[in-house]
Motif scaffolding. Sequence first.
Motif, PDB file in Angstrom:
ATOM      1  N   SER A   1      -2.659  -2.004  13.709  1.00 24.61           N
ATOM      2  CA  SER A   1      -1.545  -2.950  14.333  1.00 24.61           C
ATOM      3  C   SER A   1      -1.225  -1.981  15.605  1.00 24.61           C
ATOM      4  O   SER A   1      -0.222  -2.420  16.179  1.00 24.61           O
TER       5      SER A   1
ATOM      6  N   SER B   1       9.759   3.643   1.646  1.00 24.55           N
ATOM      7  CA  SER B   1       9.087   2.513   0.991  1.00 24.55           C
ATOM      8  C   SER B   1       8.163   2.974   0.153  1.00 24.55           C
ATOM      9  O   SER B   1       7.625   3.987   0.327  1.00 24.55           O
TER      10      SER B   1
ATOM     11  N   ALA C   1       7.935  -1.872  -2.922  1.00 27.50           N
ATOM     12  CA  ALA C   1       7.996  -2.913  -2.367  1.00 27.50           C
ATOM     13  C   ALA C   1       6.915  -3.990  -2.943  1.00 27.50           C
ATOM     14  O   ALA C   1       6.905  -5.057  -2.541  1.00 27.50           O
ATOM     15  N   ALA C   2       5.902  -3.375  -3.407  1.00 22.44           N
ATOM     16  CA  ALA C   2       4.855  -4.330  -3.902  1.00 22.44           C
ATOM     17  C   ALA C   2       4.093  -3.563  -4.651  1.00 22.44           C
ATOM     18  O   ALA C   2       4.203  -2.210  -4.713  1.00 22.44           O
TER      19      ALA C   2
ATOM     20  N   GLN D   1      -6.040  -6.676   1.689  1.00 19.27           N
ATOM     21  CA  GLN D   1      -5.010  -7.300   2.170  1.00 19.27           C
ATOM     22  C   GLN D   1      -4.272  -6.380   2.793  1.00 19.27           C
ATOM     23  O   GLN D   1      -3.588  -6.329   4.140  1.00 19.27           O
TER      24      GLN D   1
ATOM     25  N   ARG E   1      -0.786  -7.502   9.722  1.00 15.01           N
ATOM     26  CA  ARG E   1       0.365  -8.186   9.602  1.00 15.01           C
ATOM     27  C   ARG E   1       0.826  -7.860   8.097  1.00 15.01           C
ATOM     28  O   ARG E   1       2.199  -7.648   7.927  1.00 15.01           O
ATOM     29  N   THR E   2      -0.045  -7.608   7.161  1.00 14.37           N
ATOM     30  CA  THR E   2       0.423  -7.355   5.852  1.00 14.37           C
ATOM     31  C   THR E   2       0.988  -5.829   5.815  1.00 14.37           C
ATOM     32  O   THR E   2       2.065  -5.697   5.202  1.00 14.37           O
TER      33      THR E   2
ATOM     34  N   GLN F   1       2.466  -4.055   8.085  1.00 13.58           N
ATOM     35  CA  GLN F   1       3.662  -4.010   8.739  1.00 13.58           C
ATOM     36  C   GLN F   1       5.053  -4.360   7.882  1.00 13.58           C
ATOM     37  O   GLN F   1       5.968  -3.886   8.183  1.00 13.58           O
ATOM     38  N   ARG F   2       4.625  -5.122   6.783  1.00 11.25           N
ATOM     39  CA  ARG F   2       5.670  -5.272   5.876  1.00 11.25           C
ATOM     40  C   ARG F   2       6.388  -4.398   5.330  1.00 11.25           C
ATOM     41  O   ARG F   2       7.646  -4.513   4.567  1.00 11.25           O
ATOM     42  N   PHE F   3       5.616  -3.188   5.111  1.00 11.30           N
ATOM     43  CA  PHE F   3       6.324  -2.207   4.487  1.00 11.30           C
ATOM     44  C   PHE F   3       6.967  -1.240   5.326  1.00 11.30           C
ATOM     45  O   PHE F   3       7.329   0.051   4.879  1.00 11.30           O
TER      46      PHE F   3
ATOM     47  N   SER G   1      12.565   0.085   0.876  1.00 14.45           N
ATOM     48  CA  SER G   1      12.432  -0.552  -0.285  1.00 14.45           C
ATOM     49  C   SER G   1      13.871  -0.886  -0.891  1.00 14.45           C
ATOM     50  O   SER G   1      14.666   0.081  -0.918  1.00 14.45           O
TER      51      SER G   1
END
Length: 365
Positions: free
Chosen positions: A199, A294, A320-321, A349, A354-355, A357-359, A363
């Motif tokens: 990214s 996170s 967070a996941a 994934q 895009r995935t 950057q979610r982190f 958290s």
Amino acid sequence: MTATVHRNTQAASAPLEGERLARAKKAYTTRFAARSIAAAPSGYRLLTGPSTVPAPGDIVLARVESIGQLKRLESPDSRRQFLFEGDEVLLAYGHRYAADNVLAEVPGDLGPCHLVAAGGIAGSVTASHGDLAGPTRLVPQGIVADARGRLTLSRFAPRQVDPAAIGPVAPHVIAVLGTSMNAGKSTSAACLVKGLAASGLRVAAGKATGTGAGGDPWLFADAGASPVLDFTDFGYPSTFRLAAEELGVLAANVVSALAESAPDVIVVEIADGVYQEETRRLLADPVLHSLVDSVIFAAADALGASAGVALLRDAGLPPAAVSGVVTASPLASAEAAGVLDIPVIGTRQLAEPRTAQRFLGRSTA
């Protein structure tokens, strides 16, 4: 690093010929010492005798007596060197905890012991997984010393632990933890590094705890992280049996050193599982809480994912996941997703920008 008190004030010693030392197969854990030895191969000796008591981080010259479970030794550049009976090898004494492998400790003398990790750790196996063959047996020839005294990993490490380096750092820090050994922590961390780097972000990565080996650092580097550091860069063969205070300070130093290059984000793996003694103590340490923004949790199955998420929330580090081995099975992933209120994300994934950057948000789950 905590100073080691040696009990061999009158140890016997014998000269160690430079040619003999040069022929010995060097291990990954001894890579920094090996460079120094290659540059100046003379002036060494072997400390021997009953008064010579090994300690974690001591560098030992040992002869391979018999080949067992570990048939290769990781070299300083991470090549897998085949071992033969009669080989002399340069290793570091250390403790090891590996639920899928062995439990080992530094012996109390220079008697026969074992190769307990392919990265180059000598110790005495006290328990092993039922599927493993017997350990590769070693006969120590002596602890290597020079005019200054024993050769230890900490003497040659490029970095030294700074007790003052325990505060938060500017880059966003993502910690990866897991249920156990082989839950997919390193793979999850590497895929996350790949996604963040793809990214356009500058990513640094490392391991705060574990057993000395080159596989994971090279994995993180190949995924796009730079720099990559771990506890071996600070002179530790492993982090098993470190005191709670030392663990926190070491973790802080690893993260602080990674932050020196001003990356946009740091990914740090904490080895073994959340029930492993050192990991549990580290989770309770306010130092770790001050560092981490996170958390991603790697699990092998749905039950482990559910229990691990609950444990981390109780510790004040909500993930967070969930990722890891559980995501290799669509059915197991669905089971986990059905009982969790956070995303279950496949390791591949995580490698998508895009995935990943979610982190970058803290958290709060």
